[in-house]
Design an enzyme around this catalytic site. Structure first.
Site, PDB file in Angstrom:
ATOM      1  N   SER A 170      37.554 -24.051 -81.703  1.00  0.00           N
ATOM      2  CA  SER A 170      37.849 -25.243 -81.911  1.00  0.00           C
ATOM      3  C   SER A 170      36.665 -26.203 -81.860  1.00  0.00           C
ATOM      4  CB  SER A 170      38.929 -25.726 -80.880  1.00  0.00           C
ATOM      5  OG  SER A 170      39.711 -26.878 -81.649  1.00  0.00           O
ATOM      6  N   GLU A 171      36.786 -27.370 -82.642  1.00  0.00           N
ATOM      7  CA  GLU A 171      35.587 -28.285 -82.644  1.00  0.00           C
ATOM      8  C   GLU A 171      35.153 -28.872 -81.488  1.00  0.00           C
ATOM      9  OE1 GLU A 171      38.374 -27.929 -84.935  1.00  0.00           O
ATOM     10  OE2 GLU A 171      38.096 -29.364 -86.384  1.00  0.00           O
ATOM     11  N   ASN A 172      36.087 -29.015 -80.534  1.00  0.00           N
ATOM     12  CA  ASN A 172      35.792 -29.766 -79.434  1.00  0.00           C
ATOM     13  C   ASN A 172      35.070 -28.731 -78.115  1.00  0.00           C
ATOM     14  OD1 ASN A 172      38.270 -28.591 -79.157  1.00  0.00           O
ATOM     15  ND2 ASN A 172      38.613 -29.822 -77.141  1.00  0.00           N
ATOM     16  N   SER A 191      28.791 -27.088 -80.588  1.00  0.00           N
ATOM     17  CA  SER A 191      30.275 -26.331 -81.189  1.00  0.00           C
ATOM     18  C   SER A 191      30.063 -26.541 -82.933  1.00  0.00           C
ATOM     19  CB  SER A 191      31.294 -26.918 -80.847  1.00  0.00           C
ATOM     20  OG  SER A 191      32.536 -26.714 -81.460  1.00  0.00           O
TER      21      SER A 191
END
Lengths: 227, 220
Positions: free
Chosen positions: B54-56, B96
């Site tokens: 996930s991007e975070n 990320s």
């Protein structure tokens, strides 16, 4: 003796000037330095450029800062949130400038600033309206656009642990933009859940070495709330 | 149209997610976009080790937590509470997105408003004059992942085609999409254009073409 720990919000926010570019970490309310944002509201600096992933929610924090007319320009990837009423009202009224940046480009622009890289080429945004007016270059058969580094006059960071040298750790998804915001800002101010004695944070576990940090304020507020 | 509609059964949302999940092999690093794509993870069995990103800054996401086991510091890019599998790790936002932009993800699955038969994707704004457009990580994912698959309804709510010869909405990325999964079909994006791999039960090729603005092809 080096001691970056400050005792009051007034000390944490001392000498922040009008017209500053402020990098604000956080993704949702996790790892977002909400107490420092309130401190900036109290401190009074205006004509600010804010760079953050989101453009605030409800009428608190960044949204409150904008509502008070203190933000000239916002740089973000996702101005929408669960309740972006303040931003949308100001934006429609032409009272705030918006620069939309793809999230990875936003992160890399901040990282680049921290690493002394003034600009870089990326494939993200090629062929889209993000590329309009930007320098294009073909490298090894692929087209890239040039993106500028994003430097902060002030960086607001939330850590999990900190010591008096400014060494920091983060908790889970609370890391997000914090380490790069710390690197990219001339003045990095940290709110931390826990203060540790120097030497008590294992060197292998320090994520942000204290060289990137200027001031640390102890803010043991507990767990992040809603988004 | 109703006479022909009765002859076939579109894939449900669950089946659409299952169709994508069935095509993800063990060992892939995968980012699932917000919306329908998020549900794909529910259909990859845990013993098939697919690593969700996930991007975070989350790598190795597990299923959603039970209500009494929520970790308030662990959310995904959709700001939902998630869990970490054993072996999961956290990183900062630039690392990320280095996973994304550096070409390390095997697959990204996004929703879309339109996909063109040259692989162009439009999924972030429906107007050049959007009041406050929000792009998030879509452009990074579309340009950076090794493969981009799209999971979406075959047509828009107003019945207009979403598989088109040219996107009319603002682009997210050019020539990025490799495959599209819809409620009516699975379609590869090839040098010939859209090639139909699979159709909903009872649907004919002609009927599918009638719901698609771009020209469709059968496998060679």
């Amino acid at each position: 003796m080096i001691n970056k720990i400050v005792q009051t919000m007034a000390d944490a926010m001392a000498d922040i000037k009008d017209g500053s570019t402020v990098l604000v970490s956080g993704f949702g309310s996790v790892g977002q330095p909400n107490v420092l944002i309130d401190g900036l509201i109290e401190q009074g600096a205006k004509d600010l450029t804010i760079a953050a992933n989101n453009a605030g929610s409800g009428h608190v924090g960044l949204a409150r800062l904008m509502e008070l007319g203190r933000v000239r320009r916002i740089i973000c990837s996702f101005p929408r949130s669960s309740d972006p009423v303040v931003f949308e009202t100001l934006y429609r009224a032409g009272k705030i400038e918006l620069e939309i940046v793809p999230q990875g480009t936003l992160a890399e622009r901040i990282r680049a600033a921290g690493a002394g890289v003034p600009a870089f080429f990326t494939a993200t945004g090629v062929g889209t309206k993000m590329a309009v007016g930007k320098e294009h270059r073909e490298i090894n058969g692929r087209t890239y656009i040039l993106e500028d580094a994003l430097f902060g006059d002030l960086g607001l960071v939330e850590a999990w642990e900190a010591d008096r040298w400014g060494n920091l750790t983060y908790k889970l998804a609370g890391r997000n933009f914090n380490p790069i915001v710390a690197m990219a800002s001339k003045l990095t101010v940290v709110q931390t859940q826990h203060i540790r004695e120097l030497g008590d944070i294992h060197p292998d576990h320090i994520v942000t070495p204290g060289i990137f940090v200027d001031r640390v304020l102890h803010v043991p507020y507990g767990d992040p709330g809603g988004f | 149209m109703s006479a022909t509609t009765a002859e076939f059964k579109p894939f449900s949302r669950v089946m659409m997610a299952q169709n994508v999940a069935a095509d993800i092999p063990e060992g892939w690093y995968v980012n699932l976009g917000i919306g329908i794509p998020t549900a794909v993870a529910d259909h990859v069995p845990l013993d098939r080790e697919v690593i969700f990103h996930s991007e975070n800054g989350v790598l190795g996401m597990g299923p959603a937590p039970e209500k009494d086991k929520i970790e308030p510091w662990l959310i995904n890019a959709g700001k939902q509470y998630v869990t970490l599998r054993a072996g999961g790790s956290m990183c900062h936002h630039a690392d990320s997105f280095a996973m994304i932009r550096g070409g390390h993800l095997d697959l990204c699955v996004l929703g879309a408003f339109q996909v063109a038969d040259n692989g162009d994707i439009a999924n972030w704004a429906t107007s050049e004059n959007d009041t406050a457009p929000a792009v998030g990580g879509a452009m990074d994912l579309a340009a950076g992942a090794k493969r981009l698959w799209v999971l979406m309804e075959h047509t828009a709510k107003d019945g207009s085609a979403k598989l088109v010869s040219k996107c009319t909405y603002p682009l997210t990325a050019m020539a990025a999409v490799k495959r599209v999964y819809t409620n009516l079909a699975t379609v590869d994006v090839t040098e010939r254009g859209f090639v139909v791999l699979n159709m909903a039960p009872g649907l004919t090729f002609e009927n599918l073409q009638a719901r698609t603005e771009a020209k469709l092809h059968l496998p060679a």
